[in-house]
Design a protein around this motif. Sequence first.
Motif, mmCIF file in Angstrom:
data_model
loop_
_atom_site.group_PDB
_atom_site.id
_atom_site.type_symbol
_atom_site.label_atom_id
_atom_site.label_comp_id
_atom_site.label_asym_id
_atom_site.label_seq_id
_atom_site.Cartn_x
_atom_site.Cartn_y
_atom_site.Cartn_z
ATOM 1 N N ASP A 187 0.821 -1.225 0.000
ATOM 2 C CA ASP A 187 0.000 0.000 0.000
ATOM 3 C C ASP A 187 0.846 1.262 0.000
ATOM 4 O OD1 ASP A 187 1.040 -0.225 2.486
ATOM 5 O OD2 ASP A 187 -0.892 -0.092 3.565
ATOM 6 N N GLY A 188 2.193 1.145 -0.134
ATOM 7 C CA GLY A 188 3.041 2.332 -0.209
ATOM 8 C C GLY A 188 3.445 2.892 1.127
ATOM 9 N N GLN A 189 3.157 2.194 2.228
ATOM 10 C CA GLN A 189 3.498 2.669 3.557
ATOM 11 C C GLN A 189 4.756 1.940 4.037
ATOM 12 O OE1 GLN A 189 2.038 5.103 5.027
ATOM 13 N NE2 GLN A 189 0.467 5.354 3.441
ATOM 14 N N PRO A 190 5.600 2.578 4.845
ATOM 15 C CA PRO A 190 6.819 1.922 5.323
ATOM 16 C C PRO A 190 6.500 0.750 6.241
ATOM 17 C CG PRO A 190 6.503 4.013 6.441
ATOM 18 C CD PRO A 190 5.483 3.947 5.358
ATOM 19 N N ALA A 191 7.341 -0.283 6.138
ATOM 20 C CA ALA A 191 7.149 -1.459 6.985
ATOM 21 C C ALA A 191 7.963 -1.306 8.261
ATOM 22 C CB ALA A 191 7.566 -2.706 6.217
ATOM 23 N N GLY A 192 7.831 -2.248 9.133
ATOM 24 C CA GLY A 192 8.599 -2.209 10.365
ATOM 25 C C GLY A 192 7.763 -1.768 11.546
ATOM 26 N N GLU A 193 8.357 -1.882 12.767
ATOM 27 C CA GLU A 193 7.644 -1.558 13.994
ATOM 28 C C GLU A 193 7.281 -0.085 14.072
ATOM 29 O OE1 GLU A 193 6.515 -3.585 16.205
ATOM 30 O OE2 GLU A 193 7.300 -5.356 15.187
ATOM 31 N N ASP A 194 8.213 0.817 13.706
ATOM 32 C CA ASP A 194 7.928 2.254 13.774
ATOM 33 C C ASP A 194 6.792 2.643 12.842
ATOM 34 O OD1 ASP A 194 9.945 2.490 15.576
ATOM 35 O OD2 ASP A 194 11.438 3.165 14.108
ATOM 36 N N ALA A 195 6.835 2.051 11.626
ATOM 37 C CA ALA A 195 5.781 2.395 10.671
ATOM 38 C C ALA A 195 4.427 1.896 11.146
ATOM 39 C CB ALA A 195 6.115 1.793 9.302
ATOM 40 N N ARG A 196 4.408 0.698 11.729
ATOM 41 C CA ARG A 196 3.123 0.180 12.225
ATOM 42 C C ARG A 196 2.596 1.039 13.373
ATOM 43 N NH1 ARG A 196 5.502 -4.896 11.058
ATOM 44 N NH2 ARG A 196 6.329 -5.074 13.178
ATOM 45 N N ALA A 197 3.520 1.504 14.212
ATOM 46 C CA ALA A 197 3.094 2.358 15.327
ATOM 47 C C ALA A 197 2.503 3.673 14.814
ATOM 48 C CB ALA A 197 4.280 2.638 16.257
ATOM 49 N N VAL A 198 3.142 4.228 13.765
ATOM 50 C CA VAL A 198 2.628 5.474 13.191
ATOM 51 C C VAL A 198 1.246 5.266 12.587
ATOM 52 C CG1 VAL A 198 2.978 7.220 11.402
ATOM 53 C CG2 VAL A 198 4.893 6.501 12.839
ATOM 54 N N ARG A 199 1.129 4.153 11.824
ATOM 55 C CA ARG A 199 -0.177 3.889 11.204
ATOM 56 C C ARG A 199 -1.263 3.657 12.254
ATOM 57 N NH1 ARG A 199 2.961 0.610 7.828
ATOM 58 N NH2 ARG A 199 2.133 -1.275 8.835
ATOM 59 N N GLN B 63 -1.332 4.990 15.225
ATOM 60 C CA GLN B 63 -1.653 6.310 15.801
ATOM 61 C C GLN B 63 -2.571 7.102 14.879
ATOM 62 O OE1 GLN B 63 1.750 8.777 16.489
ATOM 63 N NE2 GLN B 63 0.599 10.328 17.629
ATOM 64 N N VAL B 64 -2.294 7.001 13.569
ATOM 65 C CA VAL B 64 -3.151 7.700 12.610
ATOM 66 C C VAL B 64 -4.569 7.167 12.663
ATOM 67 C CG1 VAL B 64 -3.560 8.091 10.152
ATOM 68 C CG2 VAL B 64 -1.255 8.352 11.090
ATOM 69 N N ARG B 65 -4.695 5.818 12.741
ATOM 70 C CA ARG B 65 -6.042 5.235 12.800
ATOM 71 C C ARG B 65 -6.767 5.673 14.067
ATOM 72 N NH1 ARG B 65 -3.523 0.694 10.291
ATOM 73 N NH2 ARG B 65 -3.022 -0.207 12.337
ATOM 74 N N GLU C 209 -7.872 9.221 13.577
ATOM 75 C CA GLU C 209 -9.030 9.297 12.678
ATOM 76 C C GLU C 209 -10.306 8.885 13.396
ATOM 77 O OE1 GLU C 209 -7.795 6.789 9.489
ATOM 78 O OE2 GLU C 209 -6.910 8.439 8.314
ATOM 79 N N GLY C 210 -10.220 7.802 14.193
ATOM 80 C CA GLY C 210 -11.398 7.369 14.954
ATOM 81 C C GLY C 210 -11.843 8.403 15.968
ATOM 82 N N SER C 211 -10.864 8.992 16.694
ATOM 83 C CA SER C 211 -11.209 10.040 17.671
ATOM 84 C C SER C 211 -11.833 11.242 16.992
ATOM 85 C CB SER C 211 -9.953 10.466 18.434
ATOM 86 O OG SER C 211 -9.404 9.379 19.140
ATOM 87 N N LEU C 212 -11.299 11.593 15.797
ATOM 88 C CA LEU C 212 -11.832 12.749 15.080
ATOM 89 C C LEU C 212 -13.270 12.508 14.644
ATOM 90 C CD1 LEU C 212 -11.370 15.533 13.892
ATOM 91 C CD2 LEU C 212 -10.424 14.448 11.852
ATOM 92 N N GLU C 213 -13.557 11.306 14.171
ATOM 93 C CA GLU C 213 -14.930 11.001 13.757
ATOM 94 C C GLU C 213 -15.881 11.041 14.944
ATOM 95 O OE1 GLU C 213 -16.218 10.711 10.810
ATOM 96 O OE2 GLU C 213 -14.256 11.210 9.972
ATOM 97 N N ARG C 214 -15.439 10.463 16.079
ATOM 98 C CA ARG C 214 -16.298 10.514 17.271
ATOM 99 C C ARG C 214 -16.515 11.943 17.741
ATOM 100 N NH1 ARG C 214 -13.064 6.019 18.524
ATOM 101 N NH2 ARG C 214 -11.710 7.306 19.840
ATOM 102 N N LEU C 215 -15.456 12.760 17.655
ATOM 103 C CA LEU C 215 -15.580 14.157 18.067
ATOM 104 C C LEU C 215 -16.531 14.917 17.147
ATOM 105 C CD1 LEU C 215 -14.681 16.387 19.964
ATOM 106 C CD2 LEU C 215 -12.734 16.801 18.472
ATOM 107 N N LYS C 216 -16.430 14.623 15.846
ATOM 108 C CA LYS C 216 -17.335 15.285 14.909
ATOM 109 C C LYS C 216 -18.791 14.938 15.222
ATOM 110 C CE LYS C 216 -14.218 15.627 10.915
ATOM 111 N NZ LYS C 216 -13.974 15.125 9.533
#
Length: 382
Positions: free
Chosen positions: A137-149, A151-153, A156-163
Amino acid sequence: MAWVIPEWQVFIRRPDGTAEQFTFTRKRQLWILAGMCVIAIWAGTVSTLLTRQPEELSAKERKLEEMMAATRAAQHRLASSQKMVGDIAREVDLVHTNILVLAETNAALAKDHQSGKVAAAPRGKSVVSAEPSWNDDGQPAGEDARAVREQVRRLEGSLERLKLAYAQAVQNTSDATSSKIFDAEKALSRLGIDARQIFDRQQQRDGGRGGPFIPLLSSASDSGLSGLLDRLDRWSGVKAVMGKMPLGEPLHVDYDINSGFGTRSDPLNRRTGVHEGVDLGAPHGSPVYATGEGVVEFAGPWDRYGLTIDVNHGNGVSTRYAHLSRIKVKEGQRVTRSTVIGLLGNTGRSTGPHLHYEVRLSDSPKDPLKFIAAGENAPKAW
């Protein structure tokens, strides 16, 4: 000078037959006249000051009462406005902060994807570029990349609930405001007042407004915020109109309804007549209050009404307070529900101490008790 202030010769005969003579010279008579003039001037000055003092104290008392009432009203409006603005500002700030965090995270990921990582070798050795592994999917692999992804998810979930929560809060506030506006219009309609027409006229008199349009850069604009602001603006106008309506009680002490509104037997000639107000019985000298914001149109003696005060509340609504023992306002003076405008009395065509109170709409008398009853629920409704 001799003929204006002649010298006086006074003879006194004693019991033994002897007589004595005293002379009042012109100089002594001038001193006596000067002393009498000083005493007269002093007495006149003291009398004038004593006469003006009660009026000045009364004027200062009225001004102090109006200032205190205006201060309390301003504090209440300021607190309500600050709470409303604070609630909306907190919601908008939360949405805006989460959007910024998400945007910065996505930008960092895109930058890493374009540049990659370069490992520097020691001096004298060849430099080898190390390309990280990438997912399909074009995203970096590895533990750091998974942690970033992850956090983004979460963001996104918090933002939708806040909206959703923000949209619900806006909708609830809008519904509550609409309900208050409906209750106010319904209350006035029961009193025979066209509420919508009054509110429209009030908005036209609010003065000019304008300025450049700057759109709100927030998703909140899609959540009914525009409609809420319209309702809040209308609610401000509704409260302004309701504050002027005569919904208060003219007496803040216990009183009796001696005579109601409409047809009655006249208390003096016992003939059937029309009573255009209500007679409220209370102790002589009880303070009489204005029942709504307005301007004093008349204050003085008036034939059968005795000492009378008429207050214009705008929009064709006025009130009348008759048979007073004393008037404490002047024509043209602005009054509020906390203003003491006079004292209850027995002047004019009256059989005893009471207040004759009228409410008029377009100079047509209305039942004042209905207005007082509507005002009893005013703090709950608006």
